[in-house]
Scaffold this motif. Structure first.
Motif, PDB file in Angstrom:
ATOM      1  N   TYR A  70     -11.149 -23.962  17.543  1.00  0.00           N
ATOM      2  CA  TYR A  70     -11.886 -22.799  17.042  1.00  0.00           C
ATOM      3  C   TYR A  70     -10.955 -21.593  16.882  1.00  0.00           C
ATOM      4  O   TYR A  70     -10.995 -20.892  15.863  1.00  0.00           O
ATOM      5  CB  TYR A  70     -13.017 -22.426  18.007  1.00  0.00           C
ATOM      6  N   ILE A  71     -10.128 -21.359  17.909  1.00  0.00           N
ATOM      7  CA  ILE A  71      -9.229 -20.196  17.889  1.00  0.00           C
ATOM      8  C   ILE A  71      -8.209 -20.326  16.759  1.00  0.00           C
ATOM      9  O   ILE A  71      -7.950 -19.370  16.015  1.00  0.00           O
ATOM     10  CB  ILE A  71      -8.535 -20.049  19.260  1.00  0.00           C
ATOM     11  N   HIS A  72      -7.630 -21.522  16.618  1.00  0.00           N
ATOM     12  CA  HIS A  72      -6.641 -21.733  15.556  1.00  0.00           C
ATOM     13  C   HIS A  72      -7.282 -21.595  14.169  1.00  0.00           C
ATOM     14  O   HIS A  72      -6.672 -21.006  13.259  1.00  0.00           O
ATOM     15  CB  HIS A  72      -6.030 -23.127  15.705  1.00  0.00           C
ATOM     16  N   CYS A  73      -8.499 -22.097  14.021  1.00  0.00           N
ATOM     17  CA  CYS A  73      -9.212 -21.991  12.744  1.00  0.00           C
ATOM     18  C   CYS A  73      -9.456 -20.522  12.379  1.00  0.00           C
ATOM     19  O   CYS A  73      -9.257 -20.125  11.219  1.00  0.00           O
ATOM     20  CB  CYS A  73     -10.535 -22.746  12.829  1.00  0.00           C
ATOM     21  N   PHE A  82     -18.109 -23.512  12.708  1.00  0.00           N
ATOM     22  CA  PHE A  82     -16.762 -24.068  12.825  1.00  0.00           C
ATOM     23  C   PHE A  82     -16.779 -25.566  12.556  1.00  0.00           C
ATOM     24  O   PHE A  82     -15.881 -26.094  11.890  1.00  0.00           O
ATOM     25  CB  PHE A  82     -16.199 -23.799  14.226  1.00  0.00           C
ATOM     26  N   HIS A  83     -17.803 -26.255  13.068  1.00  0.00           N
ATOM     27  CA  HIS A  83     -17.899 -27.696  12.840  1.00  0.00           C
ATOM     28  C   HIS A  83     -18.069 -28.004  11.353  1.00  0.00           C
ATOM     29  O   HIS A  83     -17.504 -28.981  10.847  1.00  0.00           O
ATOM     30  CB  HIS A  83     -19.071 -28.274  13.635  1.00  0.00           C
ATOM     31  N   HIS A  84     -18.832 -27.180  10.654  1.00  0.00           N
ATOM     32  CA  HIS A  84     -18.973 -27.375   9.216  1.00  0.00           C
ATOM     33  C   HIS A  84     -17.630 -27.195   8.513  1.00  0.00           C
ATOM     34  O   HIS A  84     -17.311 -27.923   7.572  1.00  0.00           O
ATOM     35  CB  HIS A  84     -19.999 -26.391   8.647  1.00  0.00           C
ATOM     36  N   HIS A  85     -16.861 -26.230   8.988  1.00  0.00           N
ATOM     37  CA  HIS A  85     -15.534 -26.011   8.391  1.00  0.00           C
ATOM     38  C   HIS A  85     -14.619 -27.211   8.658  1.00  0.00           C
ATOM     39  O   HIS A  85     -13.904 -27.663   7.743  1.00  0.00           O
ATOM     40  CB  HIS A  85     -14.907 -24.741   8.968  1.00  0.00           C
ATOM     41  N   PHE A  86     -14.653 -27.748   9.883  1.00  0.00           N
ATOM     42  CA  PHE A  86     -13.837 -28.930  10.191  1.00  0.00           C
ATOM     43  C   PHE A  86     -14.267 -30.115   9.337  1.00  0.00           C
ATOM     44  O   PHE A  86     -13.422 -30.879   8.848  1.00  0.00           O
ATOM     45  CB  PHE A  86     -13.970 -29.291  11.681  1.00  0.00           C
ATOM     46  N   ALA A 139     -11.970 -32.090   6.546  1.00  0.00           N
ATOM     47  CA  ALA A 139     -11.770 -33.550   6.587  1.00  0.00           C
ATOM     48  C   ALA A 139     -12.099 -34.173   5.228  1.00  0.00           C
ATOM     49  O   ALA A 139     -11.379 -35.068   4.756  1.00  0.00           O
ATOM     50  CB  ALA A 139     -12.649 -34.167   7.682  1.00  0.00           C
ATOM     51  N   ILE A 140     -13.169 -33.703   4.586  1.00  0.00           N
ATOM     52  CA  ILE A 140     -13.538 -34.213   3.260  1.00  0.00           C
ATOM     53  C   ILE A 140     -12.458 -33.881   2.241  1.00  0.00           C
ATOM     54  O   ILE A 140     -12.060 -34.733   1.428  1.00  0.00           O
ATOM     55  CB  ILE A 140     -14.904 -33.630   2.830  1.00  0.00           C
ATOM     56  N   ILE A 141     -11.965 -32.647   2.265  1.00  0.00           N
ATOM     57  CA  ILE A 141     -10.909 -32.232   1.323  1.00  0.00           C
ATOM     58  C   ILE A 141      -9.653 -33.083   1.524  1.00  0.00           C
ATOM     59  O   ILE A 141      -9.017 -33.517   0.551  1.00  0.00           O
ATOM     60  CB  ILE A 141     -10.594 -30.738   1.507  1.00  0.00           C
ATOM     61  N   ALA A 142      -9.284 -33.345   2.773  1.00  0.00           N
ATOM     62  CA  ALA A 142      -8.087 -34.142   3.062  1.00  0.00           C
ATOM     63  C   ALA A 142      -8.236 -35.569   2.539  1.00  0.00           C
ATOM     64  O   ALA A 142      -7.277 -36.136   1.988  1.00  0.00           O
ATOM     65  CB  ALA A 142      -7.821 -34.147   4.568  1.00  0.00           C
ATOM     66  N   VAL A 143      -9.432 -36.149   2.688  1.00  0.00           N
ATOM     67  CA  VAL A 143      -9.656 -37.518   2.210  1.00  0.00           C
ATOM     68  C   VAL A 143      -9.569 -37.580   0.694  1.00  0.00           C
ATOM     69  O   VAL A 143      -8.958 -38.496   0.124  1.00  0.00           O
ATOM     70  CB  VAL A 143     -11.024 -38.031   2.700  1.00  0.00           C
ATOM     71  N   MET A 145     -16.575 -26.601  -4.624  1.00  0.00           N
ATOM     72  CA  MET A 145     -17.974 -26.990  -4.413  1.00  0.00           C
ATOM     73  C   MET A 145     -18.416 -26.695  -2.982  1.00  0.00           C
ATOM     74  O   MET A 145     -19.531 -26.210  -2.753  1.00  0.00           O
ATOM     75  CB  MET A 145     -18.157 -28.470  -4.735  1.00  0.00           C
ATOM     76  N   LEU A 146     -17.551 -26.968  -2.031  1.00  0.00           N
ATOM     77  CA  LEU A 146     -17.888 -26.709  -0.630  1.00  0.00           C
ATOM     78  C   LEU A 146     -18.037 -25.215  -0.365  1.00  0.00           C
ATOM     79  O   LEU A 146     -18.923 -24.795   0.383  1.00  0.00           O
ATOM     80  CB  LEU A 146     -16.814 -27.301   0.286  1.00  0.00           C
ATOM     81  N   ARG A 147     -17.172 -24.413  -0.990  1.00  0.00           N
ATOM     82  CA  ARG A 147     -17.261 -22.959  -0.802  1.00  0.00           C
ATOM     83  C   ARG A 147     -18.546 -22.402  -1.408  1.00  0.00           C
ATOM     84  O   ARG A 147     -19.193 -21.523  -0.832  1.00  0.00           O
ATOM     85  CB  ARG A 147     -16.037 -22.285  -1.431  1.00  0.00           C
ATOM     86  N   LEU A 148     -18.943 -22.924  -2.579  1.00  0.00           N
ATOM     87  CA  LEU A 148     -20.158 -22.436  -3.221  1.00  0.00           C
ATOM     88  C   LEU A 148     -21.411 -22.811  -2.436  1.00  0.00           C
ATOM     89  O   LEU A 148     -22.391 -22.057  -2.398  1.00  0.00           O
ATOM     90  CB  LEU A 148     -20.262 -23.006  -4.643  1.00  0.00           C
TER      91      LEU A 148
END
Length: 551
Positions: free
Chosen positions: A91-94, A248-252, A256-260, A276-279
Motif C-alpha cells: 500500500y505504501i509503495h503504491c 488499493f486492491h482494485h489498483h493491484f 495485474a491485468i495490464i501486465a498480463v 479502459m480501467l482508468r475510465l
C-alpha cells in the motif's frame, strides 16, 4: 476459518502487538463473536488487560462491536484485516508511485494509526518531510502544511482514504454499535474547512455555539475508544479517517491485468486496457465482475496526449482483446464505434490459472504441466486419454497423474456401468476443479507465510547480541561524524571483527531473502483470494458456467 489462517494471524498479532493482544485476537478468531466476560474467562487474563487489548484491536479495525441484546456487547474479529498487515508495504509503495513522497508518508501514518483525524496526520507528515529535507541537506525550502493538505484531498478524490463509520450510542452515552452507512459515496466526501483549519495554521475561531470537547465513548466500564466527538484542540474532530484498502486492491488487480495483456499481446494493447480501467475506475460498482460499458469513441478520446494511436488501430486492438487473451474484453454493442466492457472475473481466472500452472511446473515438471493443461482444456478425461493427448508414455503419465491426484491438484469422478461399482466396469474421469485447487493452494500459502515469519524471527533472535552491537557502533560513528571527529571513525569500526562482519552479512542476506519470500507469498495470496472472491458472488449460473467452463 481454517486453523492454518488462525496460525498466520497469531504470528502477525504477536509480531505487531505483543502476546496479550495476540491471545485475545486468537480467541476471537476461533470463537467469533464473544462478550468481554467470556473472553476474560477463557484467556486467563485480567479484565483490564483484555479491555486494553480490545481497545487496540478496535482502533486497528481488527475487531468490531455490536449490541446483541440490551446491556450486552459482543466483539467480532475481522480475519482478513489481520492478514492484510502483510500487504502494508505494498500500500505504501503504491501511494508513493502514484502520488509521491507526501502521499507515501500520509498512507504510512494512517496505516499505523488505522483510525485518525486529518489534523494530527497533516502535522506529523509535514514534520517528517521537513526533517528529511534537513537531514538530506538538499537546500529545499520548508514544506508547508498546505501542500500536505492538498495531497490529502488528492488521496480522498482517488478514494485511497475514506471516513470511518459512525458510532451508535445509547441513552447513557455508551457505544453499542458501529453504524453501517447507507450511502457508500458519503464516505468519500471532502473534509470541510473547519476540519483542516487547525492543521494549516488558520487563526479563525469557532462560533460560540459550537462545543469542542474531549468526549470518549465508553464500551464497557473502563474500556473506551475515541469516539467521533472532537478532542481538545480539534475544531471538527468528529470525523475520523482510515485507509481504503479495497481501492488499493482494485489498483493491484488492474496492474495485474495490464501486465498480463502486455505479456500476451504487446505494450500498445496494455495501454488500451489501461485507458479502459482508468475510465471505469470510479464508475464501476466495486464488487461487480464486469466494468461499465465503454464506447470506442470514449476510449479513443481518453487516451493521453503523448499517445498518437489512430482510431482504426485502437479498434483492431479492442477486437484482438475481445477475441484473444482469455476474452478479458467483451464486445456487447455497436453504438459509438462499438461498446466494450472488461470482464474482471475472466481476467482473474486467467491470472489465477497462470499462477497455478507455475506452481504445477515447479512441483511436477514440464510433463506434469502438459497433463494439467490437457485436463483444464478437456474438462473430463480418462487416464488413458491423458497420456495420449499429452504425448507421454502411459507408465510415466499414470505416475504423474496419480501424484497430482494425491496432492489434490486433480479430482476424480467415478461412473459405474453397474450398480455394484466393480472397478473393472467403472470409468474413472479426471478433471481440475479450479476453485478447490485455489483454496488448497491458499491454505499452503498461509502456512508458508507463517513459517517464513517464524524463521525470520528465529534468525533475528539468534543473532540479537551481534545486531545490537552493530546498532551501537553505527550510532557512535554517526555521532562522531556529526561532531566532526572523523579520525576516530576507523578505530570505532574495528570494534566489529571480520568474523562478526561476515556473520552480519550472512544474517542480512538471509533476512532479505525471507522478506522477499513473504512479499511473493502475499502476491500469490492476493491473486487467489481475488479469484475466489469473484466466485462466491451470487452471479447468474449461466454466466458463471460460461466463464469457468464448468470447473
Amino acid at each position: 476459518m481454517s486453523q492454518v489462517k488462525v496460525d498466520l494471524c497469531k504470528q502477525i498479532l504477536e509480531q505487531f502487538y505483543g502476546n496479550i493482544v495476540a491471545s485475545v485476537g486468537v480467541f476471537l478468531l476461533k470463537n467469533k463473536a464473544s462478550t468481554l466476560g467470556r473472553i476474560t474467562q477463557h484467556t486467563s487474563l485480567e479484565q483490564k488487560q483484555v479491555k486494553q487489548a480490545l481497545c487496540s484491536l478496535i482502533q486497528q479495525n481488527i475487531v468490531v462491536f455490536s449490541q446483541s441484546r440490551p446491556g450486552v456487547i459482543e466483539y467480532t474479529p475481522l480475519p482478513d484485516a489481520v492478514a492484510m498487515r502483510l500487504r502494508y508495504p505494498h500500500y505504501i509503495h503504491c501511494a508513493k508511485m502514484l502520488f509521491g513522497d507526501a502521499a507515501e508518508l500520509l498512507i504510512e501514518e494512517m496505516l499505523l494509526q488505522s483510525q485518525t483525524d486529518l489534523n494530527s496526520t497533516i502535522v506529523k507528515v509535514t514534520k517528517k518531510l521537513n526533517e528529511s529535507l534537513v537531514s538530506s541537506g538538499s537546500g529545499i525550502t520548508e514544506v508547508s502544511q498546505n501542500i500536505v493538505r492538498d495531497k490529502v484531498m488528492t488521496l480522498i478524490k482517488a478514494r485511497l482514504i475514506r471516513r470511518c463509520e459512525s458510532i451508535d450510542r445509547d441513552k447513557d452515552d455508551k457505544a453499542v454499535d458501529i453504524i453501517a452507512t447507507t450511502d457508500p459515496e458519503s464516505l468519500f466526501d471532502l473534509p470541510s474547512i473547519l476540519e483542516l483549519e487547525s492543521a494549516v495554521g488558520s487563526k479563525r475561531h469557532l462560533p460560540q455555539n459550537s462545543e469542542v470537547s474531549a468526549k470518549r465513548v465508553k464500551l464497557e466500564t473502563g474500556l473506551s475508544v475515541i469516539s467521533q466527538t472532537a478532542q481538545t484542540g480539534q475544531n471538527e474532530g468528529s470525523v475520523y479517517w482510515c485507509v481504503n484498502v479495497h481501492q488499493f486492491h482494485h489498483h493491484f488487480r488492474d496492474q495485474a491485468i495490464i501486465a498480463v495483456v502486455a505479456r500476451h499481446i504487446d505494450q500498445q494493447a496494455a495501454e488500451v486496457i489501461r485507458i479502459m480501467l482508468r475510465l471505469s475506475e470510479t464508475r464501476t460498482v466495486p464488487t461487480s465482475p464486469e466494468s461499465v460499458q465503454l464506447s470506442l469513441t470514449e476510449i479513443f478520446n481518453a487516451q493521453p496526449k503523448d499517445k498518437n494511436m489512430q482510431k482504426n488501430t485502437m479498434d483492431q486492438y479492442l477486437k484482438c482483446l475481445s477475441e484473444n487473451c482469455s476474452s478479458f474484453v467483451t464486445k456487447i454493442g455497436e453504438s459509438g464505434g462499438g461498446l466494450y466492457q472488461i470482464n474482471f472475473m475472466r481476467a482473474m481466472k486467467a491470472i489465477c490459472v497462470s499462477q497455478i500452472e507455475t506452481i504445477v511446473l515447479e512441483r511436477f515438471g514440464s510433463k506434469g504441466l502438459r497433463m494439467f493443461r490437457v485436463l483444464l482444456a478437456e474438462k473430463q478425461v480418462e487416464h488413458k486419454q491423458v497420456d495420449e493427448r499429452a504425448m507421454l508414455p502411459p507408465k510415466e503419465a499414470k505416475e504423474i497423474l496419480f501424484k497430482m491426484f494425491n496432492e489434490n491438484f486433480v479430482t476424480m469422478t467415478e461412473l459405474s456401468k453397474t450398480p455394484d461399482h466393480v472397478p473393472a466396469r467403472t470409468l474413472y474421469f479426471f478433471n481440475v476443479n479450479l476453485i478447490q485447487v485455489s483454496r488448497m493452494l491458499l491454505e499452503k500459502c498461509y502456512k508458508a507465510a507463517a513459517n517464513v515469519m517464524i524463521r525470520r524471527q528465529k534468525c533475528m533472535s539468534d543473532n540479537k547480541r551481534l545486531l545490537d552491537k552493530q546498532d551501537r557502533v553505527e550510532a557512535i560513528i554517526s555521532n562522531l561524524v556529526a561532531e566532526g571527529a572523523v579520525e576516530q571513525k576507523e578505530e570505532i569500526e574495528q570494534m566489529v571483527t571480520p568474523s562478526e562482519r561476515a556473520q552480519l552479512q550472512k544474517v542480512g542476506e538471509a533476512t532479505k531473502m525471507l522478506e522477499l519470500s513473504e512479499i511473493q507469498l502475499d502476491n500469490t495470496i492476493f491473486i487467489l483470494e481475488t479469484f475466489l472472491s469473484y466466485m462466491v458472488q451470487p452471479i447468474p449460473l449461466s454466466k458463471k458456467k460460461d466463464i469457468l467452463g464448468d470447473v
